[in-house]
Design an enzyme around this catalytic site. Structure first.
Site, mmCIF file in Angstrom:
data_model
loop_
_atom_site.group_PDB
_atom_site.id
_atom_site.type_symbol
_atom_site.label_atom_id
_atom_site.label_comp_id
_atom_site.label_asym_id
_atom_site.label_seq_id
_atom_site.Cartn_x
_atom_site.Cartn_y
_atom_site.Cartn_z
ATOM 1 N N SER A 193 -0.783 5.985 -13.185
ATOM 2 C CA SER A 193 -1.018 6.224 -14.615
ATOM 3 C C SER A 193 -0.056 7.234 -15.235
ATOM 4 O O SER A 193 -0.455 8.055 -16.066
ATOM 5 C CB SER A 193 -2.474 6.624 -14.863
ATOM 6 O OG SER A 193 -3.342 5.567 -14.476
ATOM 7 N N HIS A 227 3.014 -0.142 -0.764
ATOM 8 C CA HIS A 227 2.330 0.072 -2.036
ATOM 9 C C HIS A 227 0.836 -0.196 -1.838
ATOM 10 O O HIS A 227 0.452 -1.069 -1.057
ATOM 11 C CB HIS A 227 2.892 -0.859 -3.115
ATOM 12 C CG HIS A 227 2.349 -0.539 -4.478
ATOM 13 N ND1 HIS A 227 1.129 -1.009 -4.890
ATOM 14 C CD2 HIS A 227 2.826 0.237 -5.474
ATOM 15 C CE1 HIS A 227 0.885 -0.538 -6.110
ATOM 16 N NE2 HIS A 227 1.897 0.225 -6.482
ATOM 17 N N GLU A 240 0.853 8.087 -4.322
ATOM 18 C CA GLU A 240 0.128 7.372 -5.374
ATOM 19 C C GLU A 240 -1.350 7.309 -5.006
ATOM 20 O O GLU A 240 -1.765 6.430 -4.247
ATOM 21 C CB GLU A 240 0.662 5.943 -5.505
ATOM 22 C CG GLU A 240 2.122 5.860 -5.905
ATOM 23 C CD GLU A 240 2.437 4.494 -6.508
ATOM 24 O OE1 GLU A 240 2.766 4.454 -7.696
ATOM 25 O OE2 GLU A 240 2.318 3.490 -5.799
ATOM 26 N N GLU A 268 -1.292 -1.765 -3.416
ATOM 27 C CA GLU A 268 -1.741 -3.155 -3.605
ATOM 28 C C GLU A 268 -1.388 -4.006 -2.387
ATOM 29 O O GLU A 268 -2.096 -4.956 -2.056
ATOM 30 C CB GLU A 268 -1.138 -3.716 -4.902
ATOM 31 C CG GLU A 268 -1.858 -3.122 -6.117
ATOM 32 C CD GLU A 268 -0.989 -2.833 -7.320
ATOM 33 O OE1 GLU A 268 0.068 -3.470 -7.463
ATOM 34 O OE2 GLU A 268 -1.363 -1.959 -8.123
ATOM 35 N N ASN A 300 7.941 -0.233 -11.748
ATOM 36 C CA ASN A 300 7.387 -1.283 -10.885
ATOM 37 C C ASN A 300 6.718 -2.316 -11.788
ATOM 38 O O ASN A 300 5.622 -2.087 -12.291
ATOM 39 C CB ASN A 300 6.383 -0.643 -9.914
ATOM 40 C CG ASN A 300 5.678 -1.668 -9.046
ATOM 41 O OD1 ASN A 300 6.065 -2.837 -9.013
ATOM 42 N ND2 ASN A 300 4.652 -1.230 -8.341
ATOM 43 N N GLY A 343 -3.220 2.279 -12.239
ATOM 44 C CA GLY A 343 -3.701 1.279 -13.197
ATOM 45 C C GLY A 343 -5.040 1.608 -13.828
ATOM 46 O O GLY A 343 -5.652 0.761 -14.468
ATOM 47 N N LYS A 379 5.580 -5.192 -10.984
ATOM 48 C CA LYS A 379 4.536 -5.973 -10.300
ATOM 49 C C LYS A 379 4.697 -7.467 -10.605
ATOM 50 O O LYS A 379 5.808 -7.975 -10.623
ATOM 51 C CB LYS A 379 3.142 -5.429 -10.678
ATOM 52 C CG LYS A 379 3.060 -3.916 -10.449
ATOM 53 C CD LYS A 379 1.671 -3.346 -10.538
ATOM 54 C CE LYS A 379 1.729 -1.848 -10.259
ATOM 55 N NZ LYS A 379 0.426 -1.211 -10.211
HETATM 56 P P1 PGA Z 1 0.379 2.451 -12.879
HETATM 57 O O1 PGA Z 1 0.923 1.857 -11.482
HETATM 58 O O2 PGA Z 1 1.492 3.272 -13.472
HETATM 59 O O3 PGA Z 1 0.052 1.236 -13.706
HETATM 60 O O4 PGA Z 1 -0.810 3.287 -12.566
HETATM 61 C C1 PGA Z 1 1.679 2.648 -10.600
HETATM 62 C C2 PGA Z 1 2.058 1.861 -9.385
HETATM 63 O O5 PGA Z 1 1.283 0.997 -8.953
HETATM 64 O O6 PGA Z 1 3.137 2.042 -8.799
#
Ligand code: PGA
Length: 251
Positions: A215, A98, A171, A100, A9, A177, A11
């Site tokens: 992560s 997601h 998640e 976000e 992903n 993140g 983003k």
């Molecule tokens: P990350 O993000 O691996 O940077 O923690 C995962 C995601 O948002 O799908």
């Protein structure tokens, strides 16, 4: 056993050329060593979809996906993109829900439910993301939150939906993140719970994939991917560099 889906992903990162370059390096880095039970999904920003799709032509185990879409065929929805436009750009998959989108863009369960069913009807394979915040975990509400997100978010999905059409991604919001991966016991517990819910809700719920995200790095991938009911990973930060993500894909 479904194939493990290793999803990148990206983003809101990468220009058109950067995305093409990363996709090219990734294909070259993994295609000869990719085990037959693994698939790779790249979710670039919209501006790079077409460019990345050109890099994936004739790469059998590589798929392209959209990070988001709006549940309408066309119309006056400034700034949005439709499922048909994603399909036209070469996508087979799309994310819905997601964290976000839920927490930064304010998307609610009933809107997400509409998106999931609309995307499926238009022919996209949907990866539906769920996960609790740190506050909810501390309040011992993980199962309650996952139940609400799954039951409400997937309420409009037909019970006989095929196992390839719908996947879930667990998640935990506090692990996205932050560099703080959930422990394998927490992941196992959440994935078993999501599996039980999917099995209750769908005829093919036992075969639907459940990805873990939050992560994920090359070092922690082997222990995560080996868990029961973990059928892949959804990777943000560590998917931006082709070499790092290649190590995750091949872990
Ligand atoms: P990350 O993000 O691996 O940077 O923690 C995962 C995601 O948002 O799908």
């Amino acid at each position: 056993m479904p194939k493990k889906l290793m999803a990148a992903n990206w983003k809101m990162f990468k220009t058109w050329e950067e995305a093409r370059q990363t996709a090219r390096e990734l294909v070259v880095g993994v295609r000869n060593d990719l085990p037959p039970d693994r698939e790779v999904l790249i979710l670039p920003p919209f501006t790079a979809l077409r460019g990345v799709s050109e890099m994936l032509v004739q790469q059998e185990s590589f798929f392209l996906g959209g990070q988001n879409f709006y549940p309408a065929d066309q119309g006056a929805f400034t700034g949005e993109i439709s499922p048909d436009q994603l399909l036209d750009a070469g996508c087979t998959h799309a994310l819905v829900g997601h964290s976000e989108r839920r927490h930064v863009l304010g998307e609610q369960d009933d809107f997400l439910a509409f998106k999931v069913s609309f995307g499926l009807e238009r022919g996209l394979r949907i990866i539906f993301c769920v996960g609790e915040t740190l506050q909810e975990r501390k309040a011992a509400q993980v199962e309650q939150v996952l139940t609400r997100q799954l039951v409400q978010g997937l309420a409009k999905v037909p019970g006989d939906t095929g196992p390839g059409e719908l996947a879930a991604a667990y998640e935990p919001v506090w692990a996205i993140g932050t560099g703080q991966t959930a422990g394998t016991e927490d992941i196992q517990e959440a994935h078993d719970f999501v599996r039980a819910k999917l099995s209750e809700m769908f005829i093919h719920g036992r075969e639907m994939r459940i990805l873990y995200g939050g992560s994920v790095k090359p070092g922690n991938t082997p222990s995560i991917i080996a868990l029961d009911n973990v059928d892949g990973v959804l990777v943000g930060g560590s998917s931006l560099n082709a070499e790092t993500f290649s190590r995750i894909v091949l872990a």
